[in-house]
Write an enzyme that holds these catalytic residues in place. Structure first.
Site, PDB file in Angstrom:
ATOM      1  N   ASP A 170      44.707  32.206  35.830  1.00 48.14           N
ATOM      2  CA  ASP A 170      44.293  32.853  37.077  1.00 48.14           C
ATOM      3  C   ASP A 170      42.805  32.556  37.337  1.00 48.14           C
ATOM      4  O   ASP A 170      42.028  33.429  37.704  1.00 48.14           O
ATOM      5  CB  ASP A 170      44.542  34.368  37.033  1.00 48.14           C
ATOM      6  CG  ASP A 170      44.466  35.011  38.423  1.00 48.14           C
ATOM      7  OD1 ASP A 170      44.262  34.287  39.410  1.00 48.14           O
ATOM      8  OD2 ASP A 170      44.614  36.245  38.496  1.00 48.14           O
ATOM      9  N   ARG A 181      40.234  26.775  45.420  1.00 49.43           N
ATOM     10  CA  ARG A 181      39.432  27.177  46.591  1.00 49.43           C
ATOM     11  C   ARG A 181      39.224  26.128  47.665  1.00 49.43           C
ATOM     12  O   ARG A 181      38.258  26.237  48.432  1.00 49.43           O
ATOM     13  CB  ARG A 181      38.048  27.664  46.127  1.00 49.43           C
ATOM     14  CG  ARG A 181      38.037  28.719  45.020  1.00 49.43           C
ATOM     15  CD  ARG A 181      38.553  30.008  45.499  1.00 49.43           C
ATOM     16  NE  ARG A 181      38.180  31.131  44.614  1.00 49.43           N
ATOM     17  CZ  ARG A 181      38.903  32.252  44.530  1.00 49.43           C
ATOM     18  NH1 ARG A 181      40.013  32.396  45.232  1.00 49.43           N
ATOM     19  NH2 ARG A 181      38.506  33.242  43.764  1.00 49.43           N
ATOM     20  N   HIS A 200      52.342  38.265  42.966  1.00 50.32           N
ATOM     21  CA  HIS A 200      51.263  39.205  42.654  1.00 50.32           C
ATOM     22  C   HIS A 200      51.842  40.578  42.967  1.00 50.32           C
ATOM     23  O   HIS A 200      51.894  40.992  44.120  1.00 50.32           O
ATOM     24  CB  HIS A 200      50.020  38.908  43.488  1.00 50.32           C
ATOM     25  CG  HIS A 200      48.866  39.797  43.131  1.00 50.32           C
ATOM     26  ND1 HIS A 200      47.626  39.314  42.789  1.00 50.32           N
ATOM     27  CD2 HIS A 200      48.774  41.152  43.034  1.00 50.32           C
ATOM     28  CE1 HIS A 200      46.808  40.332  42.516  1.00 50.32           C
ATOM     29  NE2 HIS A 200      47.491  41.452  42.658  1.00 50.32           N
ATOM     30  N   ASN A 235      45.823  30.781  48.508  1.00 57.29           N
ATOM     31  CA  ASN A 235      44.935  31.676  49.264  1.00 57.29           C
ATOM     32  C   ASN A 235      43.565  31.055  49.522  1.00 57.29           C
ATOM     33  O   ASN A 235      42.530  31.559  49.116  1.00 57.29           O
ATOM     34  CB  ASN A 235      44.809  33.052  48.579  1.00 57.29           C
ATOM     35  CG  ASN A 235      44.268  32.972  47.167  1.00 57.29           C
ATOM     36  OD1 ASN A 235      44.531  32.035  46.432  1.00 57.29           O
ATOM     37  ND2 ASN A 235      43.495  33.961  46.774  1.00 57.29           N
ATOM     38  N   HIS A 264      42.976  28.900  41.153  1.00 60.66           N
ATOM     39  CA  HIS A 264      42.517  28.965  42.548  1.00 60.66           C
ATOM     40  C   HIS A 264      41.337  28.004  42.643  1.00 60.66           C
ATOM     41  O   HIS A 264      40.217  28.363  42.276  1.00 60.66           O
ATOM     42  CB  HIS A 264      42.048  30.373  42.909  1.00 60.66           C
ATOM     43  CG  HIS A 264      43.094  31.445  42.766  1.00 60.66           C
ATOM     44  ND1 HIS A 264      43.767  31.976  43.845  1.00 60.66           N
ATOM     45  CD2 HIS A 264      43.573  32.101  41.683  1.00 60.66           C
ATOM     46  CE1 HIS A 264      44.614  32.917  43.432  1.00 60.66           C
ATOM     47  NE2 HIS A 264      44.513  33.016  42.111  1.00 60.66           N
ATOM     48  N   HIS A 320      48.418  28.532  37.130  1.00 65.07           N
ATOM     49  CA  HIS A 320      47.810  29.556  37.998  1.00 65.07           C
ATOM     50  C   HIS A 320      46.303  29.338  38.123  1.00 65.07           C
ATOM     51  O   HIS A 320      45.521  29.908  37.371  1.00 65.07           O
ATOM     52  CB  HIS A 320      48.120  30.942  37.423  1.00 65.07           C
ATOM     53  CG  HIS A 320      47.764  32.080  38.321  1.00 65.07           C
ATOM     54  ND1 HIS A 320      48.279  33.355  38.147  1.00 65.07           N
ATOM     55  CD2 HIS A 320      46.948  32.163  39.396  1.00 65.07           C
ATOM     56  CE1 HIS A 320      47.790  34.157  39.069  1.00 65.07           C
ATOM     57  NE2 HIS A 320      46.964  33.463  39.842  1.00 65.07           N
TER      58      HIS A 320
END
Ligand code: DOR
Ligand code: ZN
Ligand code: ZN
Length: 411
Positions: free
Chosen positions: A267, A22, A140, A52, A20, A18
């Site tokens: 995360d 980016r 989520h 995302n 991100h 998990h």
């Protein structure tokens, strides 16, 4: 370079399922060169990146393009969670295990995740597709409807209440209940991300014990911080889901130490210092953590059970950060075995090496950490990815960025 690591432990390379990182579109917050160095320094040799980004990754046919963006920039091996939205749900029909490990569903709105699946009919379609194709859903699980009700009620803005207002525990409980019902109905395999409250843990353990194909993730930050820390650190510790009470945190620890939680994940969701100094209400939720995850959780384990042998805690780390994520996300196939680490992804860990985290130790592009000032109980001395040393703590040196897209078809 020869290092004497007498007395240290060797663990399988850790899998952070998990993060991100980016890319593309949000590289002012994080990018693969920085994020993957932070991973290597934290003992992580494989990451699974969240969709995302800008634009978000919503199409199975776009995964190879995404992998090309990362190729040559990552020190660690990688895969992707595919995102989805009401408009792109049909594309899931074309999804194969080669494209993505899983499909990520945001059940609540978020500034970096505009693609939310919140209507019951969209959720039913997603669970039905996923069950039919044996696709794993990662969720989520927070409910927007509850936030709207709370906003309408105009809850008062004491600082701590602000966190609860943004992401009240009831939103998580409602959404987790909804997911359990959908799993019951369709038999979909679901993994709930960043579980934050005692009630959610209870619901999920009961669901799993009843035989449902459901599991969950605990994060380093929900295990490390409580609402009191949030009040002290303000916007920095604004997270989604929020950091909750000490009692909630104890329930997460009980699940982890008893082996009833599924996986650990960071995360890792960096935002810039500027974004995080806008004040609690305006700051985006999320913190970096891929570098801190294993040592912070190990530190919490030692603090809670100082009498237990360190080996026991390292075995728990390897279980939640290597064996289980490898199995859950199909990384074990590529490794040719369910024993992670066999292709020489390894971590040398000194379990008896207290050290204090300062900004100078950090490798995330964001350049800050909620753990600054923490004394960690142990330290990652070296990380080896497919036989190459990619992190040597003594020299502060990294290897070369040749992480590969792990594909279940690869030998
Ligand atoms: O705190 C969070 N930050 N929660 C999320 O779900 C998204 C993440 C981000 O991308 O910043
Ligand atoms: Zn999330
Ligand atoms: Zn996330």
């Amino acid at each position: 370079h020869v290092r004497d690591v007498t007395g240290c432990h060797v663990l399988p390379g850790l899998i952070d399922s998990h993060v991100h990182f980016r890319t593309p579109g949000l590289t002012h917050k994080e990018d693969w060169p920085h994020g993957s160095r932070a991973a290597a320094a934290g003992g992580v040799t494989t990451v699974i990146d969240m969709p995302n980004t800008q634009p978000p990754l919503l199409d199975p046919a776009k995964v190879s393009e995404r992998a090309e963006l990362v190729a040559g920039r990552s020190l660690v091996d990688f895969r992707f969670h595919l995102g989805t939205s009401p408009e792109t749900l049909d594309r899931l029909k074309a999804l194969t295990p080669q494209d993505a490990t899983s499909v990520k569903i945001f059940m609540a709105g978020h500034h970096t995740a505009p693609n939310v699946l919140r209507s019951p009919s969209d959720l039913r379609r997603a669970f039905e597709f996923a069950a039919g194709q044996s696709v794993l859903l990662v969720l989520h699980a927070e409910a927007d409807a509850v936030f709207a009700l709370l906003d309408a009620a105009g809850a008062p803005p004491a600082q701590y209440r602000d966190y609860e207002r943004a992401r009240p525990r009831s939103g998580g409980i409602v959404a987790v209940t909804q997911v359990i019902e959908l799993v019951q109905r369709y038999g979909t395999h679901a993994h709930i991300l960043h579980v934050s409250s005692a009630e959610e843990v209870q619901l999920l353990i009961a669901a799993r014990r009843s035989g449902l194909p459901i599991s969950f993730e605990l994060t380093g930050h929900h295990l490390s911080f409580t609402a009191a820390d949030s009040a002290r650190q303000g916007a920095r510790l604004r997270l989604s889901p929020s950091i909750r009470s000490a009692e909630d945190q104890e329930a997460l620890w009980a699940a982890l130490l008893s082996g009833e939680a599924g996986t650990l994940g960071s995360d890792h969701a960096p935002h810039t210092v500027e974004e995080k100094t806008r004040g609690v209400a305006q700051a985006p939720p999320g913190i970096p953590g891929v570098q801190e995850l294993a040592t912070a959780v190990f530190t919490g384990m030692r603090r809670r059970q100082p009498e237990a042998p360190a080996d026991r805690h390292l075995v728990l780390l390897a279980e939640h950060l290597a064996r289980r994520p490898a199995e859950l996300f199909g990384l074990a196939h590529r490794k040719g075995s369910i024993v992670p680490g066999l292709d020489a992804d390894l971590v040398v860990f000194d379990a008896d090496r207290p050290w204090m985290v300062t900004a100078a130790d950090l490798h995330t592009k964001a350049g800050w950490s909620a753990y600054e000032g923490w004394t960690m109980a142990g330290r990652v001395l070296a990380t080896v990815r497919r036989g190459e040393v990619i992190w040597d703590q003594a020299e502060g040196r990294f290897g070369s960025p040749v992480g590969v897209l792990l594909n279940p078809d690869c030998p």
